[in-house]
Motif scaffolding. Structure first.
Motif, short mmCIF file in Angstrom:
data_model
loop_
_atom_site.label_atom_id
_atom_site.label_comp_id
_atom_site.label_asym_id
_atom_site.label_seq_id
_atom_site.Cartn_x
_atom_site.Cartn_y
_atom_site.Cartn_z
N MET A 1 42.41 114.38 140.21
CA MET A 1 41.25 113.50 140.15
C MET A 1 40.29 113.78 141.29
N MET A 2 39.06 113.31 141.12
CA MET A 2 38.03 113.40 142.14
C MET A 2 37.81 112.00 142.72
N VAL A 3 37.81 111.92 144.06
CA VAL A 3 37.85 110.63 144.73
C VAL A 3 36.81 110.57 145.84
N HIS A 4 36.11 109.44 145.95
CA HIS A 4 35.19 109.18 147.06
C HIS A 4 35.97 108.48 148.16
N VAL A 5 36.00 109.07 149.37
CA VAL A 5 36.74 108.52 150.50
C VAL A 5 35.79 108.22 151.65
N TYR A 6 36.27 107.44 152.62
CA TYR A 6 35.41 106.95 153.70
C TYR A 6 35.93 107.33 155.08
N SER A 7 36.84 108.28 155.15
CA SER A 7 37.31 108.78 156.45
C SER A 7 37.55 110.29 156.33
N ASP A 8 37.80 110.92 157.47
CA ASP A 8 37.99 112.37 157.48
C ASP A 8 39.41 112.72 157.04
N LEU A 9 39.50 113.48 155.97
CA LEU A 9 40.79 113.96 155.48
C LEU A 9 40.74 115.48 155.43
N CYS A 10 41.89 116.10 155.36
CA CYS A 10 41.97 117.56 155.48
C CYS A 10 42.52 118.18 154.20
N VAL A 11 41.97 119.33 153.83
CA VAL A 11 42.51 120.10 152.71
C VAL A 11 43.96 120.46 153.02
N ASN B 1 46.09 99.40 140.31
CA ASN B 1 46.56 98.01 140.28
C ASN B 1 48.06 97.88 140.07
N SER B 2 48.65 98.85 139.42
CA SER B 2 50.08 98.75 139.10
C SER B 2 50.96 98.84 140.34
N GLY B 3 50.44 99.45 141.42
CA GLY B 3 51.25 99.61 142.63
C GLY B 3 52.15 100.82 142.58
N LYS B 4 52.11 101.61 141.50
CA LYS B 4 52.93 102.81 141.38
C LYS B 4 52.23 103.97 142.07
N PRO B 5 52.80 104.55 143.14
CA PRO B 5 52.13 105.66 143.84
C PRO B 5 52.14 106.94 143.01
N ILE B 6 51.03 107.67 143.06
CA ILE B 6 50.90 108.95 142.37
C ILE B 6 50.74 110.02 143.44
N ALA B 7 51.72 110.88 143.57
CA ALA B 7 51.74 111.86 144.65
C ALA B 7 50.90 113.08 144.31
N GLY B 8 50.29 113.66 145.35
CA GLY B 8 49.50 114.87 145.17
C GLY B 8 49.09 115.43 146.52
N ARG B 9 48.13 116.35 146.49
CA ARG B 9 47.62 116.92 147.73
C ARG B 9 46.14 117.20 147.58
N ILE B 10 45.42 117.24 148.71
CA ILE B 10 43.98 117.48 148.70
C ILE B 10 43.73 118.99 148.59
N ILE B 11 42.94 119.39 147.59
CA ILE B 11 42.67 120.82 147.40
C ILE B 11 41.23 121.19 147.75
N TRP B 12 40.33 120.20 147.88
CA TRP B 12 38.99 120.45 148.41
C TRP B 12 38.40 119.16 148.97
N HIS B 13 37.42 119.30 149.84
CA HIS B 13 36.81 118.15 150.51
C HIS B 13 35.38 118.50 150.89
N ARG B 14 34.42 117.73 150.40
CA ARG B 14 33.02 117.95 150.80
C ARG B 14 32.21 116.67 150.60
N GLU B 15 31.39 116.35 151.60
CA GLU B 15 30.43 115.25 151.55
C GLU B 15 31.04 113.95 151.04
N GLY B 16 32.16 113.56 151.63
CA GLY B 16 32.79 112.30 151.28
C GLY B 16 33.60 112.30 150.00
N MET B 17 33.67 113.44 149.31
CA MET B 17 34.44 113.54 148.08
C MET B 17 35.62 114.48 148.30
N ILE B 18 36.75 114.16 147.67
CA ILE B 18 37.92 115.03 147.73
C ILE B 18 38.43 115.29 146.32
#
Length: 213
Positions: free
Chosen positions: A59-69, A78-95
């Motif tokens: 998925m593509m996500v808008h974030v508000y702090s500095d995260l790293c590829v 809302n379900s509270g079920k965590p979905i695991a993954g990793r960041i594969i790109w990051h630019r201009e507040g989007m990951i």
């Protein structure tokens, strides 16, 4: 537009107009465009985010702090079920997040990917340990803010024996928030806000609190 993202609700949804594919590939090729509030857990903290689109692989996500590829992350709706993954790109507040395993986007958004299903879905809450105050009538009491969402908060009052009803929560960086205490035990109390906090206000505030800490 972000001001309308209250309580983590899905505000828009559409499917791409791609030709039909075999069943075992369709969920991977289909992208669902959404505007959905979620919580993202990173190696350093947790915060609110805004999911822009989702497929079976990521998925593509808008974030508000500095995260790293390369950072491992997990995302909760809302379900509270965590979905695991990793960041594969990051630019201009989007990951861009790639899931660790392929999922059905429709079941993620509906909460049916949760096993067992969450009995009472609620807006994503961010855990904190932050000092503040509440006003009860004309009296003030110090509290510890334990978690917060757009719709409510969990607090630890300094006077736990006091019966709380209508309160105003005050913490640095946010305007006073009026609400009603919906439950209270020996240590904690749960507040439902009279008016949900703006998503963007809360999403920007959480990382600023982390930085100050």
């Amino acid at each position: 537009m972000l001001e309308n993202c209250n309580n983590g609700g899905l505000t828009t949804a559409s499917l791409s107009g791609k030709p039909a594919l075999p069943n075992d590939r369709r969920q991977h090729a289909r992208h669902v465009s959404v505007l959905r509030v979620a919580k993202i857990n990173t190696p350093r903290s947790e915060e609110l985010c805004l999911v822009r689109n989702i497929s079976g692989k990521g998925m593509m996500v808008h974030v508000y702090s500095d995260l790293c590829v390369g950072d491992p992350v997990s995302t909760e709706f809302n379900s509270g079920k965590p979905i695991a993954g990793r960041i594969i790109w990051h630019r201009e507040g989007m990951i861009g997040i790639e899931f660790d395993e392929s999922l059905d986007p429709d079941s993620i958004l509906s909460g049916t990917n949760s096993v067992p299903a969450a009995p009472h879905p609620r807006p994503p809450r961010v855990g904190l340990e932050l000092h503040g105050r509440i006003r009860v009538g004309s009296r003030y009491q110090t509290v510890t803010l334990c978690n917060i969402s757009q719709g409510g908060a969990n607090i630890r009052p300094s006077e736990p024996d006091t019966v709380l009803e209508k309160v105003v929560l005050m913490v640095n960086g946010l305007p006073p928030i009026a609400g009603s205490v919906r439950w209270q035990d020996e240590e904690h109390a749960g507040i439902e806000f009279d008016i949900p906090v703006s998503f963007e206000v809360l999403a920007r505030w959480v990382p600023s609190v982390r930085r100050q800490g």
